[in-house]
Each structure stands twice: as C-alpha cells, then as structure tokens.
Enzyme design. Structure first.
Site, PDB file in Angstrom:
ATOM      1  N   GLU A 105       0.833  -1.202   0.000  1.00 47.84           N
ATOM      2  CA  GLU A 105       0.000   0.000   0.000  1.00 47.84           C
ATOM      3  C   GLU A 105       0.870   1.256   0.000  1.00 47.84           C
ATOM      4  O   GLU A 105       0.623   2.209  -0.732  1.00 47.84           O
ATOM      5  CB  GLU A 105      -0.900  -0.009   1.230  1.00 47.84           C
ATOM      6  N   HIS A 106       1.928   1.244   0.807  1.00 47.17           N
ATOM      7  CA  HIS A 106       2.812   2.403   0.865  1.00 47.17           C
ATOM      8  C   HIS A 106       3.663   2.545  -0.395  1.00 47.17           C
ATOM      9  O   HIS A 106       3.989   3.652  -0.804  1.00 47.17           O
ATOM     10  CB  HIS A 106       3.713   2.297   2.101  1.00 47.17           C
ATOM     11  N   GLU A 182       6.085   3.973  11.518  1.00 48.69           N
ATOM     12  CA  GLU A 182       4.665   3.897  11.838  1.00 48.69           C
ATOM     13  C   GLU A 182       4.380   2.804  12.863  1.00 48.69           C
ATOM     14  O   GLU A 182       3.459   2.942  13.687  1.00 48.69           O
ATOM     15  CB  GLU A 182       3.846   3.663  10.570  1.00 48.69           C
TER      16      GLU A 182
END
Length: 491
Positions: A105-106, A182
């Site tokens: 996703e990143h 994160e």
C-alpha cells in the site's frame, strides 16, 4: 484499518483506525451513500422518505471478460472518485509475510515503471487530485478523487499503480523506514492496540489474529521477491473491483477499464488459488497492564456474524440501542442509551462505543470503552447487563426509536463521492452486489422486538467472550467473572 493519502498540498502518509460500530469509523455497518439523496431532500422537501430512497441512482455493475467487476453510481457532481478494491489483506498472509499488503500500500506512492515517484506526484498534483490508499484484514483499496473531466487520466494512473509498481530496491528501503516508524507510532494509539489485542486473543493462532501492519521483524526483512509473490498471487482481475461515483458515465468507465485493466490476468500459476482458511474464535482474555498510563482501554466481544448474514440488521439496531458516548458530548439523565446515561451520571468512563466488525465468515460483536482504573469493573458490569437486557426484555418502543436513529444515520452519511465509491467497492467485494438503501430500509422495518431478542440471544446469551485490555487494568475482573455475567439466572 490503516490508511495513507497523497494530496496536492501535502504528500503524506497518515495512520488511522477504523472500527465498525462507531459513528466515525463504523459507517453504521452497512451504509450506502449518495450525494443525490441530499440533493433530492433539498429540492423536493415534500417527497416522502421512501420516495426519496427510491430516487437514488442505481449502482450499475459490469463484469469484463477477465473477471474484473466495474461498478458505478452516476450523479451530476463536478467531481468523481474512482478506485480499485482488492480482496487482499493481512488475512491472506502468513507469519513469514505478514505486513506485505500494508507494505505494498505504501509502495503505491513510490512510483511505477512508467512513472517515477516525482512524475507520479507531479501528475496527480497537476490534476488537483487526491490519491489515497488503505489496507484492512481482508481488503486493500487505492483510489483517486478528481474533477469529473479527469476520469480517464485517473483510471489510467490507477491502472498503472496497480499493475506496474516498480518495486525498486531503493524505494523498498525508503518504504521500510516509513513502515518501521509507523509501527512505533501505533504503540501510542491505544485504541488500535486494544483492537489488535482483541483480534489476537479472539482468533489466536489464525491469520485474523495477525495485525494489518505486521511485526517489525517482517518489516525489516521483507524482500522484493516476497512482495512480488504476494502481488502475483492476489492481484488478479476476479479479485478486484473498479468502483466510481460522481460525475461519470458507466459506459465510459467500462471502456476505460477494458483499455487499461483488461490485460489483468485472472489465471493462477499451477492452479494455486488462494482460499481463506477458517479462523476459529476462542473465548479468552489478553491484557497489558501499564499503571503509568492515565486511562485503560477495554474491549469485549463475542463471535459475530459474517458479512452476508441476515442477522446484521438486527444487530445494527441492537448496537444503536446501546449507542455510544463521549464525555465531551454533554447530556446526562436524558440520554436515550442506558449505558450512556449511566456513564454520564456516574462518571464511569470517558467514552464507549458498540461495534460489529465483520469478515467473510466470522465477526466481532462487542463494546469498547475508555475508563480510569477505579471504574473498569462498574463500566463492564453495566455494558454486559445491557447485553443481557437486550436478549431478554428489549421493547417495541426502544426498537422504534432505534430504527429512526439508524435510518437518520444512514441518510446523514450520504454525502460526497468518496464515501459512495468506498461503499460500492466494499459491498461488491463483500456481497457480490451493492444493496440499495431502499432495500436496507425494508430490512430495518422488518425487524420486530421478538426478532431482536432472538438474534441478540443467538450471539450474546451464555457465550464465551474475548476480552482485551491495555493500561491500568488491575481492577479488570478475572475471566471467569466476566464469563459469568454473560447470562442471568431466571426463575
């Protein structure tokens, strides 16, 4: 659910938690949204609620030859949102590659073989568009909000990002740094931590027990080969939905999909088709005591229904009766929710929310609350007592009010092309169709107080719950006491 976004003003990645059941994140469990409804309400004030629902544009669905589903809701909006929803998430991972979907996703922001990162950023910014992504346990989404006239360019960019991720080693290393950072930040989001603990204990030893982000050990060692293997296994046309909402034309969208996504493969090497393994629910408890924290986060849940269960409507009404509460709301003895009224009058907790998190074959039906260490037991007692009351003595009057509240919540969320597009993508993957608001309205009306009691008893009464807690939790009752409050002795 973890999410990230790319905007013309600030290209950033942001983490967010989305929990079904809360008004902010759960989206009332199954809300279908449409800006057309609010427009009709303004222009046709005399039109009845039922007539208004019937006037919402139909969701059109077309399946391409390769199995890709194209779904859209057309309106006269000057903007549109279009995205690709993929049946891929942490549940499709194992211990070795847990975190792959989130990592990919990143990487969506790091450029493609055709568009290096700088070119991708410049192209999206020049359109004044907004590129976003999110990953959950069963779904991954990549979508763009743009002007309606830029739909062709938006679809072309999406197709490029989905099919041609460059997976350059330099970009993988940059993404690795972001993900590791994160992971450190997640530890400070106690709501997310307690829900990860809840999944870990409820589905222990199964893929649903893993986190979406994955462990730091995996983030440090995932390789290009690992990511490529995940893409080749899961990014298949029949597992994808191209969804759009706003000022678009469905036929044009289908033509664009055929042109840019028609080459997506629907075949698997050696016929290795990914199949979801059953994830067994286990009544159990998991806690992390930390007396240095000011407040405790506690979540309790039983095994709930899957996406496709007819019981979800009744349980949505039950959760509406339970309601939610935040100390900043104000109010007190006049609040309709019994739990909220007790919380406000006796200052039992800072907040609570009822939730119904659903998956393909199981779910978590429960409540989450935030309290100081002195009120944990009392808050839990009141919450479980309300569950038992709904099983045994829920009334016609409170059900009638819950129906109005739930319908109002559905209407209130029918605004903006992005929520409509999200709803289309999620529902097509979960249900194989998009259920109209008119249909949801009929299902809500069909629930009686007797049905509500029966459905609540089916999932709640005398069931073994899963419990997760973080913070100063010394006064959290032991599991046997919590389990004993899941039934009432009746004579």
């Amino acid at each position: 659910m973890r999410s990230a976004s790319l905007t013309p003003v600030s290209w950033k990645m942001a983490a967010s938690v989305c929990r079904a059941g809360s008004s902010a994140a759960g989206r009332v469990l199954f809300a279908a949204r449409s800006p057309a409804l609010l427009r009709l309400k303004r222009n046709q004030s005399a039109v009845s609620y039922a007539q208004t629902l019937s006037n919402i544009p139909e969701t059109q669905v077309t399946t391409l030859d390769n199995g890709l589903r194209v779904a859209s809701e057309e309106s006269s909006q000057p903007t549109c949102t279009v995205g690709v929803w993929i049946a891929a998430g942490s549940r499709y991972e194992n211990e070795k590659n847990n975190g792959s979907a989130y990592f990919l996703e990143h990487l969506a922001f790091k450029g493609t073989k055709k568009r290096p990162q700088a070119a991708l950023e410049q192209e999206v910014e020049s359109m004044g568009a907004h590129l976003s992504t999110y990953t959950s346990r069963e779904q991954t989404a990549i979508f763009i909000k743009a002007l309606s006239k830029d739909l062709p360019k938006a679809v072309e960019i999406l197709a490029d990002v989905v099919q041609n991720n460059s997976l350059e080693n330099s970009q993988i290393e940059k993404t690795r740094e972001v993900v590791l950072r994160e992971l450190q930040e997640v530890d400070f989001n106690l709501q997310e931590v307690v829900f990860d603990y809840l999944h870990s204990t409820a589905y222990q030893g199964t893929p649903l027990g893993n986190t979406v982000v994955g462990p730091s050990e995996n983030a440090k060692k995932l390789t290009r080969a690992d990511l490529l293997e995940y893409i080749n296994l899961h990014y298949k046309a029949p597992r994808m939905v191209l969804a759009a909402a706003g000022g678009i034309d469905h036929k044009e969208l289908c033509d664009l999909a055929q042109r840019h996504l028609g080459g997506l493969s629907g075949e698997y090497e050696d016929d290795v088709i990914p199949v979801l393994a059953p994830c067994r629910f286990t009544g159990s408890s998991l806690g992390a005591r930390n007396d240095d924290l000011p407040l405790a986060h506690v979540a309790i849940a039983v095994e709930g229904p899957s996406w496709n269960s007819n019981d979800n409507v009744a349980l949505s009404l039950a959760n509406t009766i339970i309601g939610n509460y935040d100390a900043t709301f104000g109010g007190g003895k006049n609040l309709s929710s019994n739990v909220a009224r007790a919380a406000a009058e006796y200052n039992l907790c800072q907040s609570f929310q009822a939730f119904n998190i659903r998956y393909s074959d199981t779910g978590l039906l429960g409540m989450h609350f935030v309290s100081d260490k002195h009120n944990i037991e009392d808050t839990l007692h009141i919450a479980q007592a309300e569950w038992m009351r709904l099983c045994t003595s829920s009334t016609d009057s409170e059900l009638a009010q819950a129906k109005k509240t739930l319908k109002s919540a559905l209407v209130a969320q029918l605004d903006g092309t992005t929520p409509v597009c999200e709803d289309i993508g999620r529902q097509i993957l979960a249900y194989g169709q998009r259920i109209s608001l008119e249909e949801w309205n009929s299902r809500i009306d069909a629930v009686t107080a007797k049905t509500l009691r029966e459905v609540c008893s089916k999932y709640l009464y005398d069931k073994c719950p899963a419990v997760a807690a973080v913070g100063p939790i010394e006064q959290l009752p032991d599991y046997n006491r919590i389990r004993s409050a899941m039934y009432w002795l009746r004579f």
